[in-house]
Design an enzyme around this catalytic site. Structure first.
Site, PDB file in Angstrom:
ATOM      1  N   TYR A 177      -0.640   7.492  -2.705  1.00  0.00           N
ATOM      2  CA  TYR A 177      -1.756   6.724  -2.147  1.00  0.00           C
ATOM      3  C   TYR A 177      -1.649   5.305  -2.682  1.00  0.00           C
ATOM      4  O   TYR A 177      -1.407   5.110  -3.879  1.00  0.00           O
ATOM      5  CB  TYR A 177      -3.089   7.349  -2.579  1.00  0.00           C
ATOM      6  N   ASP A 207       4.383   0.709  -6.841  1.00  0.00           N
ATOM      7  CA  ASP A 207       2.923   0.597  -6.918  1.00  0.00           C
ATOM      8  C   ASP A 207       2.501   1.141  -8.282  1.00  0.00           C
ATOM      9  O   ASP A 207       2.376   2.354  -8.470  1.00  0.00           O
ATOM     10  CB  ASP A 207       2.271   1.386  -5.782  1.00  0.00           C
ATOM     11  N   LYS A 249      -6.488  -1.616 -11.870  1.00  0.00           N
ATOM     12  CA  LYS A 249      -7.076  -0.782 -12.926  1.00  0.00           C
ATOM     13  C   LYS A 249      -6.987  -1.433 -14.324  1.00  0.00           C
ATOM     14  O   LYS A 249      -7.737  -2.360 -14.625  1.00  0.00           O
ATOM     15  CB  LYS A 249      -6.442   0.618 -12.886  1.00  0.00           C
TER      16      LYS A 249
HETATM   17  P1  KE4 Z   1      -8.099   0.184  -5.559  1.00  0.00           P
HETATM   18  O1  KE4 Z   1      -8.162  -0.569  -4.254  1.00  0.00           O
HETATM   19  O2  KE4 Z   1      -8.980   1.426  -5.559  1.00  0.00           O
HETATM   20  O3  KE4 Z   1      -8.367  -0.739  -6.775  1.00  0.00           O
HETATM   21  O4  KE4 Z   1      -6.595   0.656  -5.772  1.00  0.00           O
HETATM   22  C1  KE4 Z   1      -5.998   1.426  -4.761  1.00  0.00           C
HETATM   23  C2  KE4 Z   1      -4.840   2.204  -5.372  1.00  0.00           C
HETATM   24  C3  KE4 Z   1      -3.562   1.727  -5.193  1.00  0.00           C
HETATM   25  N1  KE4 Z   1      -2.500   2.366  -5.725  1.00  0.00           N
HETATM   26  C4  KE4 Z   1      -2.662   3.484  -6.474  1.00  0.00           C
HETATM   27  C5  KE4 Z   1      -1.455   4.161  -7.047  1.00  0.00           C
HETATM   28  C6  KE4 Z   1      -3.958   4.012  -6.695  1.00  0.00           C
HETATM   29  O5  KE4 Z   1      -4.105   5.148  -7.437  1.00  0.00           O
HETATM   30  C7  KE4 Z   1      -5.076   3.364  -6.146  1.00  0.00           C
HETATM   31  C8  KE4 Z   1      -6.485   3.885  -6.319  1.00  0.00           C
HETATM   32  N2  KE4 Z   1      -6.624   5.122  -7.032  1.00  0.00           N
HETATM   33  C9  KE4 Z   1      -7.805   5.887  -6.719  1.00  0.00           C
HETATM   34  C10 KE4 Z   1      -7.767   7.229  -7.476  1.00  0.00           C
HETATM   35  N3  KE4 Z   1      -6.597   7.951  -7.300  1.00  0.00           N
HETATM   36  C11 KE4 Z   1      -9.043   5.118  -7.070  1.00  0.00           C
HETATM   37  C12 KE4 Z   1     -10.320   5.910  -7.015  1.00  0.00           C
HETATM   38  C13 KE4 Z   1     -11.125   5.544  -5.809  1.00  0.00           C
HETATM   39  O6  KE4 Z   1     -10.540   5.378  -4.706  1.00  0.00           O
HETATM   40  O7  KE4 Z   1     -12.360   5.467  -5.972  1.00  0.00           O
END
Ligand code: KE4
Length: 433
Positions: free
Chosen positions: A148, A243, A271
């Site tokens: 993701y 990523d 993060k």
């Molecule tokens: P954000 O847009 O949520 O800051 O990042 C997206 C993203 C991009 N790449 C990776 C590998 C990620 O894990 C994420 C976001 N992770 C999720 C949980 N697996 C965030 C939690 C959420 O969506 O509320």
């Protein structure tokens, strides 16, 4: 063992929120959709702990889905935020703070020669893909099933019906045209990558991947998979994007790429880089990054990108990680937790596997090793839901899905781990009934 099962205030607040916000949450991951029940409304965080609005304390293994590697409210980070607030929040003009954080990122991530700050991981991956397409003049992308990368249109995609058929949208609202250049391949399958390059090499702008996957639960890449990707991207002028939104500064101070020994062409971050404030970033080879406006013609912009408060939070976080080196402690605590979970499952006769890299860990309820989405989704998600709620009712706050990673922070103690393992023994015993 604490009993946190009575949460009337969270029930009430969830009822209220559902009339105001879709699903009552500002991100679906928090909605308990995969495990059922009512999300816990939190009042505050401190160190390794969260405190809900019903007065219960939890050992926190989400850490806001990754950012809080130092635990909640690390003093140096809070002090840096407070100092930044004293001089303003956002100016829409360049500040030294942006260069200070960029210098630290470039110093810690060897493959990054230039970096652009944005406000989320999604913005980082969306921008990196656009830059890779602009730099190469090509349109096609490869992503991997189970990875993701945020809610980017071209990455909200289901695998095509056949191995090498292009993807289709995985969400309403994503036009077919946004995903018709995206190929979805199985993770850890070098042969599938070789076949894709044989078919599409000169059309491939980029490959984007989680170098250690966290979004199908934690899944570890094989060396053959990584080396095949690196070589094929190099040979064909395709941009390899790691990523590292989740793994960046998590699995090592120098990110997963240093731990794995593979240098991507671009890296996306989020993060931990913000220490709990909204920061994303994308960076990489200078020749690629110079394609970005205003130097190049690939457009990307953001009102609050690089705002001084978020920069101060990120800079204090990365500085403390560099100066204190908590990584040996994180390895030790997470290995202890992993061993405790496996021991509890074994004693209860419950089939379970773990995947762990550093302080990223997933316990899968399955008998077979988990190496890709197919083996991950073979896990017993009904049993995971009972595990999740059993642990939650005993004051242990785990990710609310089998297909997420849990995170340990430098604020966790051996006692926290041992209490969590004690709760695991109780719950595994119940699961066996
Ligand atoms: P954000 O847009 O949520 O800051 O990042 C997206 C993203 C991009 N790449 C990776 C590998 C990620 O894990 C994420 C976001 N992770 C999720 C949980 N697996 C965030 C939690 C959420 O969506 O509320």
């Amino acid at each position: 063992m604490p009993n946190t099962s009575s949460r009337p205030n969270s029930e009430r607040q969830f009822q209220r929120a559902q009339g105001l916000i879709p699903g009552g949450v500002n991100s679906p991951a928090r909605a308990f959709g995969a495990v059922g029940g009512t999300p816990v409304f939190m009042q505050r965080g401190q160190g390794a702990y969260l405190f809900d609005i019903d007065g219960h304390q939890y050992v926190d293994y989400i850490g806001s889905w990754g950012p809080h590697i130092l635990g909640h409210r690390p003093p140096a980070v809070i002090a840096a935020i407070e100092s930044a607030l004293a001089i303003g929040t956002s100016f829409g003009a360049p500040t030294e703070a942006e260069s200070q954080l960029a210098e630290v990122v470039i110093d810690l991530v060897d493959s990054v020669e230039k970096v652009r700050m944005v406000n989320s991981g999604t913005e980082a991956t969306m921008s990196a893909i656009r830059v890779a397409r602009g730099f190469t003049g090509r349109d096609m992308l490869i992503k991997f099933a189970g990875c993701y990368h945020g809610h980017v249109d071209s990455l909200l995609v289901n695998a095509g019906s056949a191995a090498l058929t292009l993807g289709s949208p995985s969400s309403p609202g994503v036009p077919v045209g946004c995903t018709s250049d995206t190929l979805v391949l199985p993770y850890n399958n070098p042969e599938a990558v070789q076949a894709a390059f044989a078919e599409y090499a000169d059309r491939l702008a980029a490959v984007i991947m989680e170098p250690v996957c966290g979004n199908m639960g934690c899944v570890i890449p094989t060396d053959a998979f990584l080396q095949t990707l690196r070589q094929l991207c190099t040979d064909n002028g395709t941009v390899l994007i790691f990523d590292e939104v989740m793994t960046g500064f998590r699995v090592s101070l120098n990110c997963a790429q240093q731990r794995l020994g593979v240098a991507p062409d671009m890296t996306t971050l989020g993060k931990i880089i913000g220490g709990g404030m909204p920061v994303g970033a994308y960076g990489g080879r200078a020749d690629i990054m110079d394609a970005v406006s205003p130097v190049g013609s690939v457009y990307q912009a953001g009102t609050l990108s690089g705002n001084p408060v978020a920069m101060a939070s990120g800079l204090a976080t990365l500085t403390q990680l560099r100066d204190s080196n908590p990584y040996p402690l994180l390895e030790e605590l997470t290995a202890r937790l992993e061993a405790g979970f496996l021991s509890a499952a074994q004693q209860a006769g419950i089939p379970a596997q773990t995947n762990r890299v550093g302080s990223m860990l997933t316990l899968f309820f399955t008998e077979q090793p988990v190496t890709d989405l197919a083996t991950a989704t073979a896990s017993d998600t009904e049993r995971f839901s009972r595990w999740f709620h059993g642990m939650l009712d005993r004051g242990v706050y785990l990710p609310c899905s089998q297909f997420e990673a849990m995170f340990i922070s430098a604020a966790h103690t051996t006692d926290d781990i041992d209490q969590t393992v004690a709760a695991a023994h109780e719950v595994m015993g119940l699961l066996a009934e």
